[in-house]
Design an enzyme around this catalytic site. Structure first.
Site, PDB file in Angstrom:
ATOM      1  N   ASP A 452     -12.899 -27.539  34.692  1.00  0.00           N
ATOM      2  CA  ASP A 452     -14.216 -27.543  34.209  1.00  0.00           C
ATOM      3  C   ASP A 452     -15.117 -26.543  34.754  1.00  0.00           C
ATOM      4  OD1 ASP A 452     -16.505 -28.812  33.118  1.00  0.00           O
ATOM      5  OD2 ASP A 452     -16.009 -30.560  34.175  1.00  0.00           O
ATOM      6  N   ASP A 513     -19.245 -33.793  25.745  1.00  0.00           N
ATOM      7  CA  ASP A 513     -19.499 -35.165  26.527  1.00  0.00           C
ATOM      8  C   ASP A 513     -20.148 -36.231  25.772  1.00  0.00           C
ATOM      9  OD1 ASP A 513     -18.407 -34.232  28.731  1.00  0.00           O
ATOM     10  OD2 ASP A 513     -20.387 -33.546  29.763  1.00  0.00           O
TER      11      ASP A 513
HETATM   12  C1  DGJ Z   1     -18.496 -32.480  32.731  1.00  0.00           C
HETATM   13  C2  DGJ Z   1     -17.436 -32.910  31.958  1.00  0.00           C
HETATM   14  O1  DGJ Z   1     -17.731 -32.363  30.365  1.00  0.00           O
HETATM   15  C3  DGJ Z   1     -17.192 -34.490  32.211  1.00  0.00           C
HETATM   16  O2  DGJ Z   1     -15.866 -34.856  31.071  1.00  0.00           O
HETATM   17  C4  DGJ Z   1     -16.841 -34.638  33.482  1.00  0.00           C
HETATM   18  O3  DGJ Z   1     -15.560 -34.026  33.940  1.00  0.00           O
HETATM   19  C5  DGJ Z   1     -17.786 -34.284  34.428  1.00  0.00           C
HETATM   20  N1  DGJ Z   1     -18.184 -32.600  34.319  1.00  0.00           N
HETATM   21  C6  DGJ Z   1     -17.497 -34.270  36.041  1.00  0.00           C
HETATM   22  O4  DGJ Z   1     -18.506 -33.863  36.561  1.00  0.00           O
END
Ligand code: DGJ
Length: 687
Positions: A452, A513
């Site tokens: 991430d 997300d």
């Molecule tokens: C952003 C990601 O897009 C989510 O799926 C998740 O992993 C969060 N970060 C966790 O902090």
């Protein structure tokens, strides 16, 4: 032969699968594009006058692809052609400056089974530090007039692409934001310049480094489309230009304005690949060519993508081994193949305020480390994966307390945080070595990493922006080489790091997300313009949705996610027995259609559905999130054999290919919100 050469015309013709590209060295030794489009012979291409510069220099009206300042203050380039090399499908054109110690090689690569023409540039400072001009003329007697001092580069694009002179041009690209990435924008190109860019140090949510151009008449399945996509995961810029005389084209590459690179004598710099694809079969044809190219030549693995469970929406930071194992049991019963523990498993990371950078299992949450969890997940028949965010640090962490100098920062400026985090300076080899060390140990235990990146880079020194990305790439490449079993998902707060550069090192992207099925249809429609379904992470989450608060039936949530790489991201502990059972059936169905979706040719059926063809198999996913949208317009299928019959595997009914393409699938009565279905067809006979 992939590359044909006419020495008399100083022309090269590159043959891709269904298109051609021709480049010529002009009378002034400047390389110019001659043709990009329908297949052409060398003899035909020789009759075409030279057009736009392959790398636009300073001094003209267009935004330059290459801007250099020499040590004596001189600018620009004056090319001398030094020769070429052909190595299979790889053409190199060598050029040097007639006065200054600067050499450039233009690289082109084509393949028989792809329509992508991959281009990039290498640039060398050919002076030596002792002041020997190495054959380059000295410019004067005072100071550093010979240009042996450092070279300052304010722009170094990978390629410029020219278009035929047509009355009009239309541009297609995507824009977006967190939770709303990849929205397709299609509109008339301005007479002037249109800039698509990221200054965020990563690919970005608000734009994605590709564009398509057509004359305004192309449709999904018809018409000429020229497109290009950049293989870079840092800041980037693509400038499309069109003038009064009808000249049109674009130049693009890494970096954003104001950031300069310095090249010392003897140093060389290479740019990322900027690939171009021409399609005479509309936007859908362009997308299928990209999907094919990416699956064959960008992604490293072609094996089956496992059905994922990801814990993020179920538990967020409220993680414990017991809770994760309860979820794992339900996920396994549903047919999940890879269980991924998301953020919150390490250090003091019980919220987004602390712990980032401290990459050891949180002792309160995983008292005996990760091994018992990995074993239990394995006993349930699933592989184990885990979330990491290696490039970031919370100021409230042991790592930051020990190494406050490890973050990107600027002198005399406050270190600004976003999501309570700073960005580690991965251009530093010590920081990159630290990250590789713990990731390497983790990769030995797990099957999958979700990598991430949750904030932009805003305060980096000029010389750090590009090496940061290169070191991330080097770590990923090393992890892949040393752990051949390892699969990686790229994520940047959703789809902020999706590009050909990251896809060359990872297997999939976390698309957004936003997991609301209705909004996902638009997001996935944009993602799929360039990137293939197998790389598009798509979860089924809870209803009502966590971001939109919109309820959606389980089938719709599944059918939308089944158009990509399926995952389950909901809180399975709160699902009813009926939903768990229906989910298991849908996962089994997905496993049946997975090869068709992941490896087949994709046809977008407007935004009401999507179709895939793989051999004799056809899969159609169609959806209607809102009953208000109910449309009597039939969903006409595409790409079928008109004379063949297609049997619906579920209903047993047989349809003619010609009828399905002319009149569409019989329409169900769909007056309600949130309806969807999956149709599986098999081609029974060919004409
Ligand atoms: C952003 C990601 O897009 C989510 O799926 C998740 O992993 C969060 N970060 C966790 O902090």
């Amino acid at each position: 032969m992939l590359v044909h050469h006419s020495p008399t015309a100083r022309l090269w013709l590159l043959r891709a699968a269904t298109s051609s590209y021709a480049v010529r060295i002009g009378d002034d030794d400047t390389p110019r594009q001659v043709h990009w489009g329908r297949p052409m012979t060398l003899e035909q291409a020789e009759t075409i006058p030279a057009g736009a510069e392959e790398l636009i220099g300073e001094g003209g009206l267009a935004t330059p692809s290459l801007q250099v300042r020499h040590a004596d203050g001189g600018r620009g380039v004056d090319w001398r052609f030094d020769g070429h090399e052909i190595d299979g499908g790889h053409l190199r054109l060598h050029l040097s400056d007639r006065h200054y110690p600067l050499a450039v090689t233009l690289h082109y690569r084509v393949r028989e089974d792809s329509d992508a023409i991959e281009r990039h540039v290498t640039l060398r400072h050919t002076g030596d530090s002792a002041g020997d001009g190495a054959g380059h003329g000295a410019g004067g007697s005072t100071g550093d007039r010979s240009g042996h001092g450092p070279l300052t580069i304010t722009r170094l694009d990978s390629a410029a692409w020219g278009l035929p002179v047509l009355p009009d041009y239309r541009l297609s690209h995507v824009s977006g934001a967190w939770g709303g990435e990849f929205r397709v924008r299609r509109g008339r190109a301005a007479i002037g310049e249109t800039v698509l860019t990221s200054r965020a140090g990563h690919t970005g949510h608000h734009a994605n480094p590709w564009l398509m151009a057509d004359d305004g008449s192309a449709t999904e399945e018809r018409g000429e489309v020229w497109s290009a996509a950049l293989a870079w995961s840092g800041s980037w810029r693509i400038t499309f230009g069109r003038d009064h005389e009808g000249l049109a084209g674009w130049s693009g590459g890494f970096g954003h304005e104001g950031v300069t690179l310095t090249l010392a004598p003897g140093e060389e710099i290479g740019t990322p690949v900027f690939a171009g694809v021409y399609s005479a079969e509309g936007f859908g044809g362009a997308s299928r060519r990209w999907h094919d190219h990416i699956r064959r030549h960008v992604l490293k693995f072609r094996d089956t993508q496992p059905v994922i469970f990801n814990s993020w929406e179920a538990t967020e930071f409220d993680i414990s081994q017991d809770r994760q194992l309860e979820l794992a049991e339900r996920a396994a019963a549903m047919g999940v193949e890879l269980f991924v523990v998301d953020d919150g498993w390490f250090g003091g990371r019980t919220s987004d305020e602390r712990g980032l950078g401290d990459w050891w299992p949180n002792p309160g949450r995983f008292p005996d480390g990760l091994d018992p969890m990995i074993k239990a997940v394995g006993d349930l028949g699933m592989a184990f994966g885990i979330w990491v965010e290696p490039e970031m640090v919370n100021p409230d962490s042991d790592l930051y307390r020990a190494h406050p100098d490890w973050v990107h920062h600027l002198p005399h400026r406050e270190r600004t945080t976003q999501r309570n985090q700073l960005v580690l300076d991965f251009s530093r080899d010590d920081v990159a070595a630290w990250a590789h060390g713990w990731l390497d140990a983790l990769a030995a235990k797990v099957a999958f990493l979700k990598w991430d990146f949750n904030r932009p880079i805003t305060q980096a020194a000029d010389e750090a922006w590009i090496p940061h990305v290169r070191n991330v790439y080097a770590i990923l490449d090393r992890l892949r080489a040393d752990h051949p079993h390892l699969r990686i998902e790229a994520c940047a707060g959703g789809g902020g790091r999706a590009d050909l550069g990251i896809l060359a090192r990872t297997d999939q992207v976390w698309t957004s997300d936003n997991t609301d099925a209705a909004e996902r249809i638009a997001i996935q429609h944009g993602f799929g313009q360039i990137y293939p379904a197998r790389a598009m992470g798509a979860w089924v989450t809870d209803s009502p949705n966590a971001i939109s608060a919109r309820p959606a039936p389980l089938r719709l949530r599944f059918h939308v996610a089944m158009a990509g790489h399926l995952g389950i991201g909901g809180n399975l502990m709160a699902w009813s027995d009926d939903d768990l059972a229906a989910g298991a059936e849908l996962v089994a169905l997905y496993k049946d259609i997975r090869p068709v979706v992941h490896d087949g040719d994709q046809y977008r059926l407007g935004t009401r559905g999507v179709q895939y063809i793989h051999g004799e198999r056809v899969v159609v996913l169609r959806w209607q999130p809102s009953g208000l949208d109910r449309s009597a317009v039939p969903l006409r299928l595409a790409g079928l054999e008109p004379g063949a019959r297609y049997r619906d595997v579920d209903s047993g009914r047989t349809h003619h290919g010609a009828v399905l393409m002319a009149h569409g699938l019989p329409l169900p009565m769909w007056p309600f919100d949130g309806v969807s279905d999956l149709v599986r067809l098999i081609r029974e006979d060919s004409p």
